[in-house]
Design a protein around this motif. Structure first.
Motif, PDB file in Angstrom:
ATOM      1  N   THR A   1      -4.027  -2.402  -6.036  1.00  0.00           N
ATOM      2  CA  THR A   1      -4.435  -1.928  -4.711  1.00  0.00           C
ATOM      3  C   THR A   1      -5.765  -2.511  -4.250  1.00  0.00           C
ATOM      4  O   THR A   1      -5.905  -2.905  -3.087  1.00  0.00           O
ATOM      5  CB  THR A   1      -4.493  -0.392  -4.689  1.00  0.00           C
TER       6      THR A   1
ATOM      7  N   PHE B   1       0.816  -1.212   0.000  1.00  0.00           N
ATOM      8  CA  PHE B   1       0.000   0.000   0.000  1.00  0.00           C
ATOM      9  C   PHE B   1       0.852   1.265   0.000  1.00  0.00           C
ATOM     10  O   PHE B   1       0.497   2.279   0.600  1.00  0.00           O
ATOM     11  CB  PHE B   1      -0.946  -0.010   1.216  1.00  0.00           C
TER      12      PHE B   1
ATOM     13  N   LEU C   1      -0.998   4.402  -1.014  1.00  0.00           N
ATOM     14  CA  LEU C   1      -2.145   4.876  -0.235  1.00  0.00           C
ATOM     15  C   LEU C   1      -1.755   6.155   0.504  1.00  0.00           C
ATOM     16  O   LEU C   1      -0.872   6.146   1.364  1.00  0.00           O
ATOM     17  CB  LEU C   1      -2.583   3.802   0.759  1.00  0.00           C
TER      18      LEU C   1
END
Length: 541
Positions: free
Chosen positions: A180, A155, A158
């Protein structure tokens, strides 16, 4: 002497020359499907109730799948979808399906994804699961002070996560990636209350929203799951029985003390072809996992930092011999870190041939000589000697690694075998306290992001335990994880495969086939890269 060898081989495979269960049993024709490990078609209606007992070959140290120490394949098999749930799930065909998220919407530029949570999701303590629990889980995952680096590496793009309302969550991505959404199937959504408390309890008994709760964990014995009242699943109980020793597991199997026998050794699998009791009472199951066995060379060792050394070692791996003697031709040789036979693998990449002469030439080119005549090569006064960590209960590696040792010695390489417990091995690997180790990487999906294993930014923080760093590999990984067009992404993945095999950070050995067996009273099993969905399994009782 012949009798001793025969009895030893029978003990290793966990079988007998003539089972008591076969005594007096008439021989019967065996179907091709049974021999090939294909399950028969289901015809009966599911019946709720009963207990399923599953043999598990290794006991994890903890059950919190967010933590690096708990990132074990069996933790996922025993808890994901059963005890804990994820926002999305991977279907048997590899497509995404709703999990805790009833629906989601991806922005046109892929920089924002909005999830709407199910309204009926509750934790096993009766509390409603809300967006606050999702945010608390992501807070813990992305906290660099937490030991969640292995999963956090998936991630990296993110940037923000927020609760829009009680049942809506919005995620923002600085670097959008097609991986993702799929990576969210790896993240168990845990209770915000439990996450804020003592993680020791979380590691022992995670509070989840799945149809089962952890009823008991008897260390060294078993883990028992009990169905929640009104939950959507057929089985009342699932008992995961920890049996590390393959011979002991084979005995339990033959006595019928487990219902689902997993991790059958190639020797036992072959012996079942002549066992009347197995043909009468059991279905064999063979399926190709998205997994690969490999040898990792820790580049903190200066010898392994040299690609010529890594390639020389690959030329000393006799794949044909190992396939015949160790794997009984039940594993599939591979050069690829992706699903075997998929569009992600470059079919033009061929295994480096077994060639001691080529290995010697590469080591000479790298500056190794045996200056003192002791049979071990040196460079800059340092002998080409290393330790190979070997799990003490691993049957396959206990045969494979001594073969490597024999092949390397005449070339001037001193391989020393160091046996350790599985829990010790995992800890040492995560700390990069090893020279060489063989492991199995399993991906519960049809496509994966190689960022956490091979990108240089993941050295010391992610799963790049070997310390591999290559600018071209970094570039290709970044391009693969940013490409939403499947054909273009697969073409880039094939380039990445070829480059990784050329650089040999791992010696890719085989794509693993799951060799399992289930009693004929067990129904609803569908093998997939995500293992079995035990929520839909039922038993005759």
């Amino acid at each position: 002497m012949r009798l001793f060898v025969f009895l030893t081989l029978m003990a290793l495979c966990g079988c007998r020359s003539k089972s008591a269960l076969d005594a007096g049993a008439p021989a019967q024709a065996v179907s091709r499907d049974w021999l090939d490990g294909k399950l028969p078609s289901e015809t009966g209606a599911p019946r709720p109730g009963g207990t399923l007992t599953v043999r598990v070959m290794s006991e994890p140290s903890c059950l919190n799948a967010l933590e690096d120490a708990c990132r074990d394949g069996w933790v996922l098999r025993m808890t994901r979808g059963l005890v804990v749930e994820t926002l999305v799930e991977i279907s048997a065909d590899g497509s995404l399906k709703p999990g805790l998220a009833a629906s989601w919407k991806d922005a046109a530029d892929h920089r924002t994804t909005t999830f709407t949570l199910r309204t009926d999701a509750t934790f096993s303590d009766g509390r409603n699961l809300t967006s606050n629990d999702v945010i608390a889980t992501l807070d813990a995952l992305m906290d660099v002070k937490r030991s969640t680096g292995s999963l956090r590496g998936e991630f990296a793009g993110l940037s923000k996560w927020k609760a829009v309302d009680e049942k809506t969550v919005e995620l923002s991505w600085s670097t959008p990636s097609p991986f993702t959404l799929r990576a969210l199937s790896h993240v168990p959504i845990l209770s915000a209350t439990q996450l804020a408390g003592d993680w020791t309890e979380l590691a022992r008994k995670p509070l989840g929203s799945g149809p089962y709760v952890i009823a008991a964990w008897e260390r060294g014995q078993s883990l028992t799951l009990q169905k929640r009242e009104g939950a959507s699943a057929y089985l009342d109980r699932i008992v995961f029985r920890f049996v590390k020793d393959h011979t002991a597991a084979a005995a339990l199997f033959e006595r019928g003390e487990v219902d689902l026998m997993t991790a059958i050794t190639p020797q036992l699998w072959r012996s079942l072809e002549g066992a009347t009791w197995a043909q009468r009472d059991w279905n064999r199951i063979k399926s190709l996992d998205n997994s690969y066995s490999y040898i990792a060379w820790n580049e903190a060792n200066p010898h392994f930092a040299d690609v010529r050394v890594r390639r020389a070692l690959a030329h000393l791996y006799d794949a044909r011999l190992i396939s015949r003697i160790v794997d009984l031709d039940l594993e599939v040789p591979t050069t690829c870190p992706y699903l075997q036979g998929s569009k992600l693998c470059d079919a033009n990449v061929k295994p480096l041939p077994f060639s001691p002469g080529t290995a010697r030439a590469l080591l000479t080119d790298a500056g190794f000589v045996d200056s003192d005549g002791d049979g071990v090569l040196e460079r800059d006064g340092k002998p080409l000697r290393f330790h190979f960590l070997l799990p003490s209960t691993q049957v396959r590696l206990s045969k494979l690694v001594p073969l490597l040792q024999e092949q390397m010695k005449p070339v001037g390489i001193d391989l020393d075998i160091e046996k350790v417990e599985t829990s010790t091995l995992s800890s040492r690997v995560s700390k990069r306290d090893f020279d060489a180790v063989s492991r199995l990487w399993t991906e519960f999906d049809t496509e994966q992001d190689l960022f956490q294993m091979f990108h240089s930014s993941q050295i010391g923080t992610g799963a790049n335990w070997v310390g591999f760093s290559n600018a071209e590999v970094d570039r290709l990984i970044e391009q693969v994880r940013a490409e939403f067009d499947a054909d273009k992404r697969h073409a880039l993945a094939r380039q990445l495969h070829a480059k990784l095999y050329s650089e040999q950070p791992y010696l890719f050995m085989t794509s693993r086939q799951s060799l399992d067996a289930a009693k004929k009273t067990v129904h609803g099993l569908v093998p997939s890269v995500s293992w079995y969905d035990l929520r839909v399994v039922w038993v005759e009782h």
